[in-house]
Motif scaffolding. Structure first.
Motif, short mmCIF file in Angstrom:
data_model
loop_
_atom_site.label_atom_id
_atom_site.label_comp_id
_atom_site.label_asym_id
_atom_site.label_seq_id
_atom_site.Cartn_x
_atom_site.Cartn_y
_atom_site.Cartn_z
N VAL A 1 -19.57 -90.98 37.01
CA VAL A 1 -20.13 -92.03 37.86
C VAL A 1 -21.63 -92.03 37.68
O VAL A 1 -22.29 -91.02 37.97
CB VAL A 1 -19.77 -91.81 39.34
CG1 VAL A 1 -20.39 -92.91 40.20
CG2 VAL A 1 -18.26 -91.75 39.55
N VAL B 1 -20.99 -86.93 39.03
CA VAL B 1 -21.86 -88.01 39.49
C VAL B 1 -23.26 -87.77 38.96
O VAL B 1 -23.86 -86.71 39.19
CB VAL B 1 -21.88 -88.08 41.03
CG1 VAL B 1 -22.84 -89.18 41.49
CG2 VAL B 1 -20.48 -88.33 41.58
N PHE C 1 -20.38 -93.43 45.14
CA PHE C 1 -20.13 -92.14 45.80
C PHE C 1 -18.76 -92.15 46.49
O PHE C 1 -18.01 -91.17 46.43
CB PHE C 1 -21.22 -91.84 46.82
CG PHE C 1 -22.61 -91.77 46.23
CD1 PHE C 1 -22.83 -91.29 44.96
CD2 PHE C 1 -23.71 -92.23 46.97
CE1 PHE C 1 -24.11 -91.23 44.42
CE2 PHE C 1 -24.98 -92.18 46.45
CZ PHE C 1 -25.19 -91.69 45.17
N VAL D 1 -22.78 -83.15 41.29
CA VAL D 1 -23.81 -84.18 41.41
C VAL D 1 -25.02 -83.71 40.63
O VAL D 1 -25.59 -82.65 40.92
CB VAL D 1 -24.19 -84.42 42.89
CG1 VAL D 1 -25.32 -85.44 42.98
CG2 VAL D 1 -22.99 -84.89 43.68
N ALA E 1 -16.10 -91.86 43.91
CA ALA E 1 -16.03 -90.48 43.41
C ALA E 1 -15.19 -89.61 44.35
O ALA E 1 -14.37 -88.80 43.91
CB ALA E 1 -17.44 -89.91 43.26
#
Length: 516
Positions: free
Chosen positions: A53, A80, A65, A107, A68
């Motif tokens: 993502v 992400v 988000f 992330v 995800a």
């Protein structure tokens, strides 16, 4: 279906939140969930699939988000990548970013070269990539880190799903400033945006999916939204049904004035288009020296000789004959292949000024109006103009490229200024009314990019008017019917299609729209 500009969509979201009391987090949740469902559908089973993502700092990133999170819950391995300074995010997007972090989803802020290398490798080995970087508020050109991210996404060679609109595509015009994400699927929220249907944006959109994120229908159908898609459902509503006891006299009489020595084909195609689109009678007025030729070409068409000047071109002496012909018919179409002799142009203007019947003006009929569009305000008839970008450019003093940069805006302004219906042909064709309402067509294909298909369209619109549709409805239904015929003709292949193939496919297209 309505089509919302970026500003209109912001207003819709605001009304949903402030008037109806739907929290922004709920709308974001529904958008992200729809995005995740599309990804899961593409992959069949998201479990153990690798998904990247690429997220921006705004609500578009927030949608990513949420997606995800849902995909991680389905067992996907999600990474992400943040294409922004993490401290810049706020509001609902920040809430969902915090949730993603707490769930243990990877992330990674893209800060240094090593981070970008990791993103490139991850994208290369991903099963699917989500573009959630820039939403409908974007304008201008993509630069810096965003351009770097676009390059990684586009070069990965993996399925790409865009959230709401591919990053880099202008929501209202479809223009692309330098680069943009090339999506295989775009999940747009609430309503389509014009840029998803207009080129070049349509080329970056891939398959368009319109997701319901529970915005109240009253907002999505509001009359203040002046853009619409011409869908098969809309065309089915408009197309005239033929009574079992009908005869040629009740199915409308189309008058067409077209052709010259070098362009007899344009006249034949317009007349055939009218006949194949259901007109009961079609009368073709041509220069007298062309009469025998046209009678041989067109068995089912009535032909009438008109006084001419040189080269099979009509002149001012033809005007009273055309006026008389128009008076006996339900609609007059004028222009295809008439030529550009000065006296021919003057004759066209005089006919337009005199006409009291609905008018369809194309090709050289439009060229006659260059510098003389005031004639459209003088006529008692409501005219439908069918320019391609070159003809529209000549009428407005613009280049074809300038016309195509804002097809909706140009067509809308011209229709308002001229008090006429404007059918701006192209990919896609746009229909604009004087009151500001516009329609974007969804039928047709690149095989129709060949000489003469516009002449067929002239006949189609005229035939629908003759059968009782208003000029407004005939323009909308005619554009779709014409495009659908092109789609049917393309079954044999787009390359090598001819305008005559489109005309011959009209009965099948018509029949398809009449099916329940």
């Amino acid at each position: 279906m309505k089509i919302a500009t970026a500003a209109e969509m912001r207003g819709i979201d605001k009304a949903a939140i402030e008037y109806f009391g739907i929290p922004g987090l709920v709308l974001m949740e529904n958008a992200g969930a729809a995005l995740a469902r599309q990804v899961a559908s593409i992959l069949t089973d998201a479990a153990n699939k690798k998904i990247c993502v690429f997220a921006g700092k705004g609500n578009n990133g927030g949608d990513g988000f949420v997606a995800a999170r849902h995909l991680a819950n389905l067992g996907a391995k999600v990474k992400v990548f943040l294409v922004f300074d993490e401290n810049d995010t706020a509001g609902d997007a920040q809430v969902n970013l915090n949730i993603v972090k707490k769930m243990g989803i990877d992330v990674l802020p893209l800060a240094g070269d090593r981070d970008w290398d990791m993103a490139r490798v991850a994208a290369t080995f991903a099963d699917c990539i989500i573009d959630a970087m820039l939403g409908t508020g974007f304008s201008g050109g993509i630069q810096g880190n965003m351009a770097r991210a676009v390059e990684i996404i586009n070069s990965a060679g993996k399925p790409v799903v865009a959230a709401d609109i591919p990053s880099g595509v202008h929501a209202d015009t479809g223009q692309v400033g330098g680069t943009a994400v090339r999506a295989d699927y775009t999940v747009t929220f609430g309503l389509p945006k014009p840029g998803l249907l207009l080129y070049p944006g349509a080329e970056y959109t891939g398959r368009l999916v319109v997701a319901d994120i529970t915005i109240p229908a009253a907002l999505l159908c509001a009359e203040i939204i002046r853009q619409n898609a011409i869908t098969v459902r809309k065309a089915k509503q408009l197309i005239p049904r033929r009574h079992p006891a009908a005869h040629k006299g009740v199915n409308g009489h189309v008058a067409i004035v077209a052709g010259s020595e070098a362009y007899t084909g344009a006249a034949a195609l317009a007349a055939t288009g009218a006949l194949r689109a259901g007109a009961g009678l079609v009368t073709l007025g041509v220069a007298a020296s062309l009469l025998n030729l046209m009678q041989m070409k067109l068995t089912e068409i009535i032909t009438r000789p008109l006084p001419e000047i040189i080269g099979g071109a009509i002149g001012l002496k033809a005007v009273p004959y055309i006026d008389e012909l128009a008076a006996r018919c339900d609609v007059l179409a004028i222009g295809p292949g008439l030529g550009r002799a000065e006296e021919t142009m003057a004759a066209v203007r005089e006919v337009v000024r005199n006409c009291e019947k609905p008018l369809v003006i194309d090709a050289d009929g439009l060229n006659a109006l260059v510098g003389h569009t005031d004639v459209l305000r003088d006529t008692a008839a409501l005219a439908v103009l069918t320019p391609h970008p070159g003809e529209m450019g000549r009428l407005l003093g613009l280049t074809p490229a300038q016309v195509n940069q804002d097809r909706l805006g140009v067509a809308r302004q011209a229709a308002h200024n001229w008090g006429a219906i404007v059918v701006l042909k192209g990919a896609p064709t746009v229909v604009a009314f004087p009151d500001g309402e516009v329609y974007i067509n969804t039928s047709g294909n690149a095989g129709m990019a060949t000489g003469g298909t516009g002449d067929v369209l002239t006949g189609v619109i005229a035939a629908l008017i003759a059968q009782g549709l208003s000029s407004h409805d005939a323009a909308v239904a005619g554009v779709y019917l014409h495009g659908l015929a092109g789609d049917i003709a393309a079954h044999a292949g787009q390359v090598g299609m001819a305008a005559g193939d489109v005309a011959q496919a009209l009965p099948a297209a018509y029949a398809g729209l009449l099916e329940e």
